[in-house]
Design a protein around this motif. Structure first.
Motif, mmCIF file in Angstrom:
data_model
loop_
_atom_site.group_PDB
_atom_site.id
_atom_site.type_symbol
_atom_site.label_atom_id
_atom_site.label_comp_id
_atom_site.label_asym_id
_atom_site.label_seq_id
_atom_site.Cartn_x
_atom_site.Cartn_y
_atom_site.Cartn_z
ATOM 1 N N ASN A 140 0.850 -1.185 0.000
ATOM 2 C CA ASN A 140 0.000 0.000 0.000
ATOM 3 C C ASN A 140 0.892 1.243 0.000
ATOM 4 O O ASN A 140 1.385 1.665 1.045
ATOM 5 C CB ASN A 140 -0.913 -0.029 1.226
ATOM 6 C CG ASN A 140 -1.898 1.118 1.244
ATOM 7 O OD1 ASN A 140 -1.665 2.162 0.672
ATOM 8 N ND2 ASN A 140 -3.004 0.903 1.933
ATOM 9 N N ILE B 62 0.203 4.376 -0.492
ATOM 10 C CA ILE B 62 -0.322 5.532 0.247
ATOM 11 C C ILE B 62 0.102 5.436 1.710
ATOM 12 O O ILE B 62 0.547 6.412 2.312
ATOM 13 C CB ILE B 62 -1.855 5.627 0.105
ATOM 14 C CG1 ILE B 62 -2.209 5.957 -1.341
ATOM 15 C CG2 ILE B 62 -2.436 6.662 1.064
ATOM 16 C CD1 ILE B 62 -3.677 5.883 -1.657
ATOM 17 N N PHE B 63 -0.005 4.244 2.287
ATOM 18 C CA PHE B 63 0.443 4.027 3.657
ATOM 19 C C PHE B 63 1.932 4.348 3.774
ATOM 20 O O PHE B 63 2.362 5.014 4.721
ATOM 21 C CB PHE B 63 0.181 2.578 4.076
ATOM 22 C CG PHE B 63 0.681 2.240 5.456
ATOM 23 C CD1 PHE B 63 -0.122 2.446 6.561
ATOM 24 C CD2 PHE B 63 1.947 1.706 5.644
ATOM 25 C CE1 PHE B 63 0.337 2.138 7.844
ATOM 26 C CE2 PHE B 63 2.412 1.391 6.909
ATOM 27 C CZ PHE B 63 1.601 1.612 8.014
ATOM 28 N N ARG C 164 3.783 6.373 1.918
ATOM 29 C CA ARG C 164 4.013 7.821 1.819
ATOM 30 C C ARG C 164 3.616 8.531 3.107
ATOM 31 O O ARG C 164 4.317 9.418 3.574
ATOM 32 C CB ARG C 164 3.254 8.395 0.626
ATOM 33 C CG ARG C 164 3.901 8.071 -0.710
ATOM 34 C CD ARG C 164 3.297 8.886 -1.838
ATOM 35 N NE ARG C 164 1.901 8.571 -2.094
ATOM 36 C CZ ARG C 164 1.485 7.610 -2.915
ATOM 37 N NH1 ARG C 164 2.359 6.855 -3.558
ATOM 38 N NH2 ARG C 164 0.199 7.403 -3.101
ATOM 39 N N GLU C 165 2.474 8.138 3.671
ATOM 40 C CA GLU C 165 2.030 8.763 4.924
ATOM 41 C C GLU C 165 2.983 8.453 6.067
ATOM 42 O O GLU C 165 3.258 9.323 6.905
ATOM 43 C CB GLU C 165 0.604 8.323 5.251
ATOM 44 C CG GLU C 165 -0.423 8.898 4.308
ATOM 45 C CD GLU C 165 -1.832 8.371 4.552
ATOM 46 O OE1 GLU C 165 -2.023 7.474 5.389
ATOM 47 O OE2 GLU C 165 -2.744 8.863 3.854
ATOM 48 N N ARG C 166 3.497 7.228 6.116
ATOM 49 C CA ARG C 166 4.454 6.860 7.168
ATOM 50 C C ARG C 166 5.740 7.666 7.010
ATOM 51 O O ARG C 166 6.299 8.168 7.981
ATOM 52 C CB ARG C 166 4.760 5.352 7.129
ATOM 53 C CG ARG C 166 5.638 4.912 8.301
ATOM 54 C CD ARG C 166 5.989 3.452 8.260
ATOM 55 N NE ARG C 166 6.866 3.236 7.121
ATOM 56 C CZ ARG C 166 6.766 2.188 6.309
ATOM 57 N NH1 ARG C 166 5.875 1.265 6.498
ATOM 58 N NH2 ARG C 166 7.600 2.061 5.288
ATOM 59 N N LYS C 167 6.209 7.837 5.767
ATOM 60 C CA LYS C 167 7.425 8.608 5.524
ATOM 61 C C LYS C 167 7.217 10.068 5.928
ATOM 62 O O LYS C 167 8.086 10.667 6.558
ATOM 63 C CB LYS C 167 7.855 8.524 4.062
ATOM 64 C CG LYS C 167 9.148 9.277 3.795
ATOM 65 C CD LYS C 167 9.628 9.076 2.394
ATOM 66 C CE LYS C 167 10.876 9.828 2.034
ATOM 67 N NZ LYS C 167 11.465 10.723 2.946
ATOM 68 N N ALA C 168 6.062 10.626 5.587
ATOM 69 C CA ALA C 168 5.776 12.027 5.952
ATOM 70 C C ALA C 168 5.746 12.187 7.464
ATOM 71 O O ALA C 168 6.259 13.180 7.998
ATOM 72 C CB ALA C 168 4.442 12.462 5.337
ATOM 73 N N ALA C 169 5.173 11.220 8.172
ATOM 74 C CA ALA C 169 5.122 11.281 9.637
ATOM 75 C C ALA C 169 6.529 11.162 10.224
ATOM 76 O O ALA C 169 6.869 11.844 11.204
ATOM 77 C CB ALA C 169 4.226 10.183 10.192
#
Length: 131
Positions: free
Chosen positions: A118, A120-121, A123-128
């Protein structure tokens, strides 16, 4: 999802996961056996978790294809073992297989699937992590 359907991860290693599953009455079809959709769910969980076990960090998987053979009825209150194994790990797609076994080791259902991480998951984890 794990709590609702009653699955427990009992073992994992790279490319393999083992689940214990004791379905209850809320998962039954009108005929009194476990509904095929819930059997599909547990098999899908096993193939995805097997693929996720290959990463350095957990990456949820998205199912691209799931093929199931239903072999025996699954009964409420009995404990089943579900084993998922990776058969091919590509760069963007992983192929896995899963088997649902009864208490005597007889297969009740089997599945093959192709899954992908996934993104999207990820990318969101990297951004966090970068925040």
């Amino acid at each position: 999802m794990s709590d609702y359907i009653g699955q427990v991860i009992v073992g994992a290693e790279p490319g393999r996961v083992e689940l214990s599953w004791t379905p209850d009455a809320k998962l039954c079809n009108p005929g009194g056996t476990v509904h095929g959709g819930f059997i599909a769910t547990i098999l899908d969980n096993a193939v995805c978790l097997a693929a996720s076990s290959l990463g350095d960090v957990f990456m949820p998987q998205l199912t691209l294809n799931l093929n199931i053979d239903y072999l025996r009825a699954v009964q409420v209150g009995r404990t089943y073992t579900v084993v998922g194994t990776v058969t091919h790990a590509g760069r963007s797609r992983t192929v896995s297989a899963a088997t649902l076994l009864d208490e005597d080791g007889r297969p009740c259902a089997s599945a093959t699937a192709s899954v992908t991480g996934n993104q999207i998951f990820a990318r969101e984890r990297k951004a966090a992590d970068d925040a």
